[in-house]
Design a protein around this motif. Structure first.
Motif, PDB file in Angstrom:
ATOM      1  N   GLN A   1       0.374  -1.437   0.167  1.00 58.86           N
ATOM      2  CA  GLN A   1      -0.030  -0.062   0.250  1.00 58.86           C
ATOM      3  C   GLN A   1       0.979   1.275   0.124  1.00 58.86           C
ATOM      4  OE1 GLN A   1      -1.714   0.402   4.277  1.00 58.86           O
ATOM      5  NE2 GLN A   1      -1.789  -1.650   3.646  1.00 58.86           N
ATOM      6  N   THR A   2       2.539   1.549   0.467  1.00 58.81           N
ATOM      7  CA  THR A   2       3.044   1.961   0.438  1.00 58.81           C
ATOM      8  C   THR A   2       4.260   2.098  -0.831  1.00 58.81           C
ATOM      9  OG1 THR A   2       4.168   1.548   1.746  1.00 58.81           O
ATOM     10  CG2 THR A   2       1.911   3.303   2.714  1.00 58.81           C
ATOM     11  N   VAL A   3       4.357   1.679  -1.750  1.00 57.22           N
ATOM     12  CA  VAL A   3       5.080   1.411  -2.273  1.00 57.22           C
ATOM     13  C   VAL A   3       4.254   1.573  -3.815  1.00 57.22           C
ATOM     14  CG1 VAL A   3       7.072  -0.185  -3.459  1.00 57.22           C
ATOM     15  CG2 VAL A   3       6.276  -0.212  -1.053  1.00 57.22           C
TER      16      VAL A   3
ATOM     17  N   ALA B   1      16.273  11.167  -1.214  1.00 56.53           N
ATOM     18  CA  ALA B   1      17.257  10.250  -2.729  1.00 56.53           C
ATOM     19  C   ALA B   1      17.147   9.357  -3.002  1.00 56.53           C
ATOM     20  CB  ALA B   1      17.305  11.526  -3.682  1.00 56.53           C
ATOM     21  N   GLU B   2      16.700   8.163  -2.922  1.00 60.74           N
ATOM     22  CA  GLU B   2      17.173   7.000  -2.551  1.00 60.74           C
ATOM     23  C   GLU B   2      18.225   5.926  -3.908  1.00 60.74           C
ATOM     24  OE1 GLU B   2      15.621   5.789   1.493  1.00 60.74           O
ATOM     25  OE2 GLU B   2      15.058   6.930   2.101  1.00 60.74           O
ATOM     26  N   THR B   3      18.327   4.889  -2.921  1.00 62.65           N
ATOM     27  CA  THR B   3      18.565   3.936  -4.364  1.00 62.65           C
ATOM     28  C   THR B   3      17.925   2.222  -3.957  1.00 62.65           C
ATOM     29  OG1 THR B   3      21.108   3.648  -4.086  1.00 62.65           O
ATOM     30  CG2 THR B   3      20.446   5.029  -5.582  1.00 62.65           C
ATOM     31  N   VAL B   4      17.498   1.765  -4.624  1.00 65.30           N
ATOM     32  CA  VAL B   4      16.602   0.329  -3.986  1.00 65.30           C
ATOM     33  C   VAL B   4      16.988  -0.902  -5.008  1.00 65.30           C
ATOM     34  CG1 VAL B   4      14.902  -0.462  -4.620  1.00 65.30           C
ATOM     35  CG2 VAL B   4      14.460   1.618  -3.313  1.00 65.30           C
ATOM     36  N   TYR B   5      17.396  -1.784  -4.463  1.00 65.36           N
ATOM     37  CA  TYR B   5      17.776  -2.895  -4.865  1.00 65.36           C
ATOM     38  C   TYR B   5      16.273  -3.369  -5.048  1.00 65.36           C
ATOM     39  CZ  TYR B   5      22.122  -0.794  -3.608  1.00 65.36           C
ATOM     40  OH  TYR B   5      23.353   0.139  -4.012  1.00 65.36           O
ATOM     41  N   ARG B   6      16.322  -4.557  -6.435  1.00 65.53           N
ATOM     42  CA  ARG B   6      15.514  -5.835  -6.245  1.00 65.53           C
ATOM     43  C   ARG B   6      15.974  -7.016  -6.763  1.00 65.53           C
ATOM     44  NH1 ARG B   6      12.772  -9.242  -9.852  1.00 65.53           N
ATOM     45  NH2 ARG B   6      10.591  -8.600  -9.579  1.00 65.53           N
TER      46      ARG B   6
ATOM     47  N   GLU C   1      12.100   8.116  -1.290  1.00 62.20           N
ATOM     48  CA  GLU C   1      11.144   7.439  -0.170  1.00 62.20           C
ATOM     49  C   GLU C   1      10.266   9.248   0.328  1.00 62.20           C
ATOM     50  OE1 GLU C   1      10.784   5.600   3.964  1.00 62.20           O
ATOM     51  OE2 GLU C   1      12.937   6.267   3.667  1.00 62.20           O
ATOM     52  N   LEU C   2       8.950   8.889   0.288  1.00 59.69           N
ATOM     53  CA  LEU C   2       8.321  10.001   1.320  1.00 59.69           C
ATOM     54  C   LEU C   2       8.387  10.007   3.220  1.00 59.69           C
ATOM     55  CD1 LEU C   2       5.239  10.203  -0.711  1.00 59.69           C
ATOM     56  CD2 LEU C   2       7.687  11.884  -1.062  1.00 59.69           C
ATOM     57  N   VAL C   3       9.026  10.488   3.716  1.00 59.69           N
ATOM     58  CA  VAL C   3       9.146  10.171   5.643  1.00 59.69           C
ATOM     59  C   VAL C   3       8.167  11.438   5.651  1.00 59.69           C
ATOM     60  CG1 VAL C   3      10.591   9.703   5.403  1.00 59.69           C
ATOM     61  CG2 VAL C   3      10.862  11.718   5.544  1.00 59.69           C
ATOM     62  N   ASP C   4       7.382  10.700   6.996  1.00 60.43           N
ATOM     63  CA  ASP C   4       5.872  11.019   7.753  1.00 60.43           C
ATOM     64  C   ASP C   4       6.214  10.522   8.867  1.00 60.43           C
ATOM     65  OD1 ASP C   4       4.217  12.886   8.502  1.00 60.43           O
ATOM     66  OD2 ASP C   4       2.272  11.475   7.503  1.00 60.43           O
ATOM     67  N   THR C   5       5.852  11.601   9.801  1.00 61.24           N
ATOM     68  CA  THR C   5       5.356  10.246  11.281  1.00 61.24           C
ATOM     69  C   THR C   5       3.277  10.388  11.655  1.00 61.24           C
ATOM     70  OG1 THR C   5       6.393  10.957  13.400  1.00 61.24           O
ATOM     71  CG2 THR C   5       5.394  12.449  11.927  1.00 61.24           C
TER      72      THR C   5
ATOM     73  N   ALA D   1       6.571   6.831   4.833  1.00 57.25           N
ATOM     74  CA  ALA D   1       5.376   7.506   4.183  1.00 57.25           C
ATOM     75  C   ALA D   1       5.211   6.912   2.904  1.00 57.25           C
ATOM     76  CB  ALA D   1       5.231   9.327   4.071  1.00 57.25           C
ATOM     77  N   HIS D   2       5.712   6.821   1.664  1.00 58.25           N
ATOM     78  CA  HIS D   2       5.777   6.331   0.538  1.00 58.25           C
ATOM     79  C   HIS D   2       7.143   5.895  -0.025  1.00 58.25           C
ATOM     80  CE1 HIS D   2       2.018   5.316  -2.101  1.00 58.25           C
ATOM     81  NE2 HIS D   2       3.295   4.773  -2.656  1.00 58.25           N
ATOM     82  N   LEU D   3       7.128   5.188  -0.588  1.00 57.93           N
ATOM     83  CA  LEU D   3       8.314   4.351  -1.866  1.00 57.93           C
ATOM     84  C   LEU D   3       8.157   5.049  -2.254  1.00 57.93           C
ATOM     85  CD1 LEU D   3      11.635   3.930  -1.792  1.00 57.93           C
ATOM     86  CD2 LEU D   3      11.028   2.023  -1.860  1.00 57.93           C
ATOM     87  N   ILE D   4       8.542   5.507  -3.847  1.00 62.65           N
ATOM     88  CA  ILE D   4       8.083   5.180  -5.383  1.00 62.65           C
ATOM     89  C   ILE D   4       9.702   5.281  -5.915  1.00 62.65           C
ATOM     90  CG2 ILE D   4       8.117   7.196  -7.587  1.00 62.65           C
ATOM     91  CD1 ILE D   4       6.875   8.186  -3.983  1.00 62.65           C
ATOM     92  N   ILE D   5       9.696   4.005  -6.656  1.00 65.21           N
ATOM     93  CA  ILE D   5      10.339   3.321  -7.209  1.00 65.21           C
ATOM     94  C   ILE D   5      10.619   3.932  -8.906  1.00 65.21           C
ATOM     95  CG2 ILE D   5      11.788   1.001  -8.165  1.00 65.21           C
ATOM     96  CD1 ILE D   5      10.055  -0.332  -5.043  1.00 65.21           C
ATOM     97  N   GLY D   6      11.944   4.043  -9.148  1.00 61.61           N
ATOM     98  CA  GLY D   6      12.211   4.792 -10.616  1.00 61.61           C
ATOM     99  C   GLY D   6      13.118   4.031 -11.432  1.00 61.61           C
TER     100      GLY D   6
END
Length: 257
Positions: free
Chosen positions: A78-80, A99-104, A133-137, A158-163
């Motif tokens: 729900q948050t990816v 700004a982050e790097t993601v590994y699949r 990554e969107l962060v929230d509390t 909060a949410h992760l957007i993978i490009g």
């Protein structure tokens, strides 16, 4: 330090954190009777929360610096999202971008007695991607709750957007990789390196060798993000963000009302 919380208190804490996601008033912190004071307790609450949120599709792992013990949080579907994405600001307390790097992982790394070597972890990775990554509390005040309570609550995820990304070549130069953040069409950050946690392989191997074990290890198709390269930038609604890692890919998110 051992987990001092009873199973009932762990479940009660997870229910409190879930209730906020469902519209209940935000807490200053978890009640003292169910507040974690050890990593084991924080992860036990986090795992119980994740079981309520849905199947694990990813993880976030980071560290305060290149020598510090990593920390983790599981992420659910729900948050990816895949880029380009649109995420509403409404219902959130704050919205920060990283700004982050993601590994699949194209090969599963289930829990086992023999530790995984760095080489085995790298062989299991199918691709590397740019991400935001969107962060929230979910607490009332940003960083107002204890550090371990934040860990229990998915460490401010909060949410992760993978490009977009590239297959193979998962090793990234943590000190020289070019990264750029563009906000509403203007370059906001442009630099080389910047991930305080250092090389990602240390965190990925830590995750494979125990960090993810309580929820079944790293499954095939799992995405793992390894911390911010550019620090945290808070944004308002109606903000367009694009992150680019040269030679890897880019990710885009529109923060709506």
């Amino acid at each position: 330090m051992i987990n001092h919380l009873s199973p009932d208190m762990i479940e009660a804490a997870a229910e409190r954190l879930l209730a906020v996601r469902n519209g209940a008033p935000r807490l200053i912190d978890l009640p003292v009777s169910m507040r974690p004071t050890s990593w084991d307790a924080a992860y036990a609450i986090q795992d119980a929360l994740i079981e309520r949120l849905g199947p694990v599709v990813g993880w976030k792992v980071g560290a305060a610096d290149a020598a510090a013990e990593p920390f983790r949080s599981a992420l659910t579907g729900q948050t990816v999202s895949l880029s380009p994405a649109s995420v509403a600001h409404a219902g959130h307390n704050v919205f920060g971008i990283e700004a982050e790097t993601v590994y699949r992982f194209d090969k599963a790394l289930p829990p086992r007695d023999k530790p995984y070597r760095d080489e085995e972890v790298l062989e299991a990775i199918g691709s590397i991607h740019a991400a935001i990554e969107l962060v929230d509390t979910h607490f009332a005040i940003w960083k107002g709750a204890s550090h371990l309570s934040q860990i229990a609550d998915q460490f401010n995820h909060a949410h992760l957007i993978i490009g977009s990304g590239r297959e193979g070549g998962a090793l990234v130069d943590a000190f020289n990789q070019p990264v750029r953040v563009v906000i509403n069409g203007e370059t906001f950050i442009e630099q080389r390196g910047g991930n305080a946690a250092g090389p990602s392989i240390r965190m990925l191997t830590w995750l494979a060798n125990g960090g993810a074990a309580s929820l079944g290890g790293l499954k095939e198709g799992t995405y793992v993000t390894t911390g911010s390269w550019t620090g945290l930038t808070f944004v308002a609604p109606r903000t367009h963000v694009e992150v680019t890692f040269e030679g890897i890919g880019s990710a885009v998110v529109e923060i709506t009302e």
